[in-house]
Write an enzyme that holds these catalytic residues in place. Structure first.
Site, PDB file in Angstrom:
ATOM      1  N   LYS A 256       0.850  -1.191   0.000  1.00 30.31           N
ATOM      2  CA  LYS A 256       0.000   0.000   0.000  1.00 30.31           C
ATOM      3  C   LYS A 256       0.883   1.237   0.000  1.00 30.31           C
ATOM      4  CE  LYS A 256      -3.141   2.600   3.088  1.00 30.31           C
ATOM      5  NZ  LYS A 256      -4.039   2.532   4.268  1.00 30.31           N
ATOM      6  N   LYS A 268     -10.205  12.668   8.174  1.00 31.07           N
ATOM      7  CA  LYS A 268      -9.687  12.348   9.506  1.00 31.07           C
ATOM      8  C   LYS A 268      -9.689  13.606  10.359  1.00 31.07           C
ATOM      9  CE  LYS A 268      -6.428   8.689   8.106  1.00 31.07           C
ATOM     10  NZ  LYS A 268      -7.016   7.555   8.843  1.00 31.07           N
ATOM     11  N   ASP A 338     -12.087   6.783   3.927  1.00 33.10           N
ATOM     12  CA  ASP A 338     -10.861   6.605   4.706  1.00 33.10           C
ATOM     13  C   ASP A 338     -10.423   5.135   4.748  1.00 33.10           C
ATOM     14  OD1 ASP A 338      -8.696   7.345   6.201  1.00 33.10           O
ATOM     15  OD2 ASP A 338      -9.812   7.598   8.091  1.00 33.10           O
ATOM     16  N   ARG A 342      -7.556  -0.770   1.189  1.00 27.21           N
ATOM     17  CA  ARG A 342      -8.105  -2.004   0.595  1.00 27.21           C
ATOM     18  C   ARG A 342      -8.623  -1.746  -0.813  1.00 27.21           C
ATOM     19  NH1 ARG A 342     -11.896  -2.280   5.679  1.00 27.21           N
ATOM     20  NH2 ARG A 342      -9.972  -1.401   6.516  1.00 27.21           N
TER      21      ARG A 342
HETATM   22  N1  BES Z   1      -4.024   4.469   6.989  1.00 26.92           N
HETATM   23  C1  BES Z   1      -5.149   4.225   7.812  1.00 26.92           C
HETATM   24  C2  BES Z   1      -4.847   3.254   8.940  1.00 26.92           C
HETATM   25  C3  BES Z   1      -3.953   3.748  10.042  1.00 26.92           C
HETATM   26  C4  BES Z   1      -4.484   4.411  11.127  1.00 26.92           C
HETATM   27  C5  BES Z   1      -2.599   3.501  10.015  1.00 26.92           C
HETATM   28  C6  BES Z   1      -3.664   4.832  12.149  1.00 26.92           C
HETATM   29  C7  BES Z   1      -1.783   3.911  11.053  1.00 26.92           C
HETATM   30  C8  BES Z   1      -2.314   4.587  12.118  1.00 26.92           C
HETATM   31  C9  BES Z   1      -6.274   3.608   6.991  1.00 26.92           C
HETATM   32  O1  BES Z   1      -6.371   4.040   5.683  1.00 26.92           O
HETATM   33  C10 BES Z   1      -7.566   3.961   7.657  1.00 26.92           C
HETATM   34  O2  BES Z   1      -7.877   5.117   7.718  1.00 26.92           O
HETATM   35  N2  BES Z   1      -8.259   2.940   8.129  1.00 26.92           N
HETATM   36  C11 BES Z   1      -9.518   3.120   8.771  1.00 26.92           C
HETATM   37  C12 BES Z   1     -10.442   2.038   8.255  1.00 26.92           C
HETATM   38  C13 BES Z   1     -11.871   2.204   8.676  1.00 26.92           C
HETATM   39  C14 BES Z   1     -12.469   3.477   8.092  1.00 26.92           C
HETATM   40  C15 BES Z   1     -12.649   0.984   8.225  1.00 26.92           C
HETATM   41  C16 BES Z   1      -9.313   2.997  10.265  1.00 26.92           C
HETATM   42  O3  BES Z   1      -8.509   2.170  10.703  1.00 26.92           O
HETATM   43  O4  BES Z   1      -9.935   3.741  11.009  1.00 26.92           O
HETATM   44 ZN    ZN Z   2      -4.597   4.685   4.840  1.00 24.62          ZN
HETATM   45 MN    MN Z   3      -7.519   5.821   5.515  1.00 24.73          MN
END
Ligand code: BES
Ligand code: ZN
Ligand code: MN
Length: 489
Positions: A256, A268, A338, A342
């Site tokens: 990724k 965010k 966000d 995936r």
């Molecule tokens: N890049 C983030 C995940 C992340 C969060 C990595 C904090 C490192 C530290 C990812 O793209 C994301 O935002 N994931 C969401 C998924 C959710 C919306 C299903 C998450 O983990 O909140």
């Molecule tokens: Zn991300």
């Molecule tokens: Mn994200």
């Protein structure tokens, strides 16, 4: 920095700093006992006064006042000998390098501990740990601090370990490349620039490269990666790296590469958002691993895929409710912009499957949920193939990088069913790391697939190997190289 080996006695080493280890509750090694004698009992006195408890990574140091040739000695607590594995040797070497930086040593030596590991493993791991531990990043400082540590010498290795040291150096240089890329902010490393950097680095080591720009992505029907990138003025890229080491089987490594994850329309919150420049560390790890695999001439074919995009909110951004179509024709309902990793990986993973590879191993900073489950201590493994899962776990053990497998019960797949598309990108909070991995697995077809969530391990503040606040670690490079090594047999 250069790593060498020498059979000079520790007390005859004439550099700025000598680092030696002591076991917790154990006797001093013969060399440490001799150093203690030459230093008029300073080390044992320190231990008696309990200034030196010799617990894990605790340090004690003194100027040597000419009693031995090195200008300063650091005594480093190694914990218990029976618990000292590859991970521990690497962290101890890293700590030794950090001590050298602390005392501004130009030349240091580390008397490698007498562990239960093979000598060549200790030499490789020590060289790696020293180089990773002395890494620093000052590209954006107008007056960068002088890099003080020039040379580290390994003492106490029973025989020549040049090859092992060279392997350690190759691994460390790859990890430090990943960390350098991670540190670059998204205004200086957007998809196009990361693709360029990858091509430049890969070419140096004879790795064939191909870059799909936004036109090519559209021609190929990669609507998922394009969707994620559609809100940014910096368009997405798919980088393909090919190393032909021989043999009939091919391993695909997929990463990724979100050069900045603002969350997009599902924005965010502001606190800590700057850390989302690190959301490309999976792709960088794939690049680092391929380079190390090529430099080590491993007899296996490896294809690396880096899914690069910038996730931004704008009038052209993809939106909650949108449906995007991936390369393999599967449709994804976007519930939360966000959950972009995936979506971006759907195209890269289905393209890997289309290439007819034998295994797909993918890594990403995918979920915050993995931090809830494992903190910063381990990478989560979500694998749909048991034999591949055990190989990944074995590789992680042999590399000293902690990986913990999560279950993949079929019931979890029901959580991401969609009413309007084949699947939705963001199910609820339940089992967030597992559903994230399983959604990506849907794009691997019949190819054995493993997903590694490095959201908790790709960068960290407190580590014996990190000097920067929130520094990237280069995690998965070592595991991937080990895995490629194991699959070559
Ligand atoms: N890049 C983030 C995940 C992340 C969060 C990595 C904090 C490192 C530290 C990812 O793209 C994301 O935002 N994931 C969401 C998924 C959710 C919306 C299903 C998450 O983990 O909140
Ligand atoms: Zn991300
Ligand atoms: Mn994200």
């Amino acid at each position: 920095m250069n790593v060498l080996q020498s059979d000079v006695k520790p007390w005859d080493y004439d550099g700025d700093l000598l680092v030696v280890g002591v076991w917790q509750d154990g006797d001093f090694s013969a060399e440490v006992a001799e150093l203690d004698r030459r230093l008029a009992g300073a080390i044992s006195a320190a231990r008696q006064r309990e200034q030196l408890g010799s617990s894990w990574l605790e340090t004690w140091s003194t100027n040597t006042f000419g009693f031995i040739r090195a200008g300063r000695i650091v005594v480093l607590g190694l914990g218990r000998r029976e618990q000292c594995g590859i991970r521990e040797v690497r962290l101890a070497a890293g700590k030794a390098a950090q001590e050298a930086l602390k005392y501004k040593a130009r030349r240091m030596a580390w008397l490698v501990p007498d562990t239960m590991l093979e000598m060549s493993v200790v030499a490789e791991t020590a060289a790696d740990g020293l180089m990773v531990g002395s890494w620093a990043f000052s590209t954006y400082k107008s007056s960068p601090p002088e890099d003080t540590l020039e040379e580290a010498t390994l003492l106490g290795l029973a025989s020549t370990a040049d090859n092992a040291i060279q392997r350690g150096i190759i691994l460390a240089e790859s990890q430090n490349l990943v960390r350098d890329l991670g540190m670059r902010p998204s205004n200086k490393l957007y998809p196009e620039l990361l693709a360029e950097a990858a091509v430049t680095e890969a070419k140096t080591y004879g790795i064939a490269t191909e870059v799909f720009d936004e036109q090519r992505l559209a021609e190929l029907g990669m609507g998922a990666l394009l969707g994620v990138g559609s809100g940014s003025v910096y368009p997405p890229r798919l980088v393909i790296l090919r190393y032909q080491g021989g043999g009939s089987r091919t391993l695909a490594l997929v990463g990724k590469g979100i050069t900045f994850d603002s969350g997009g329309i599902s924005l965010k919150s502001a606190a800590g958002m700057e850390e989302m420049k690190f959301d490309m560390l999976g792709a960088a790890a794939v690049l680092g691993a391929l380079i190390a695999i090529a430099r080590l001439h491993l007899p296996i074919n490896v294809v690396g895929l880096m899914a690069l995009a910038q996730n931004m909110p704008s009038g052209s951004a993809y939106k909650p409710g949108d449906v995007v179509t991936a390369f393999n024709g599967k449709t994804i309902e976007v519930i939360n912009t966000d959950a972009e990793g995936r979506v971006a990986l759907a195209d890269a993973v289905s393209y890997a499957a289309h290439l007819g590879v034998d295994w797909i191993v993918e890594t990403s900073t995918l979920t915050g949920a993995v931090l809830t489950a494992l903190g910063h201590e381990a990478t989560a493994l979500v694998a749909t193939d048991d034999p591949l899962a055990s190989l990944v776990l074995q590789a992680s053990e042999a590399s000293g990088e902690r990986v913990w497998r999560l279950p993949v019960y079929p019931e979890y797949r029901e959580l991401y069913r969609s009413d309007v598309a084949d699947l939705k990108n963001a199910p609820g909070r339940d089992a967030g790391t597992i559903t994230g991995g399983l959604i990506i697995s849907e794009f691997a077809g019949e190819v054995p697939f493993a997903h590694l969530d490095i959201a908790g391990t790709a960068w960290t503040a407190k580590s014996a190997l990190n000097r920067t606040k929130n520094g990237p670690t280069g995690v998965m490079v070592r595991t991937f190289v080990k895995l490629a090594e194991m699959l070559s047999r």
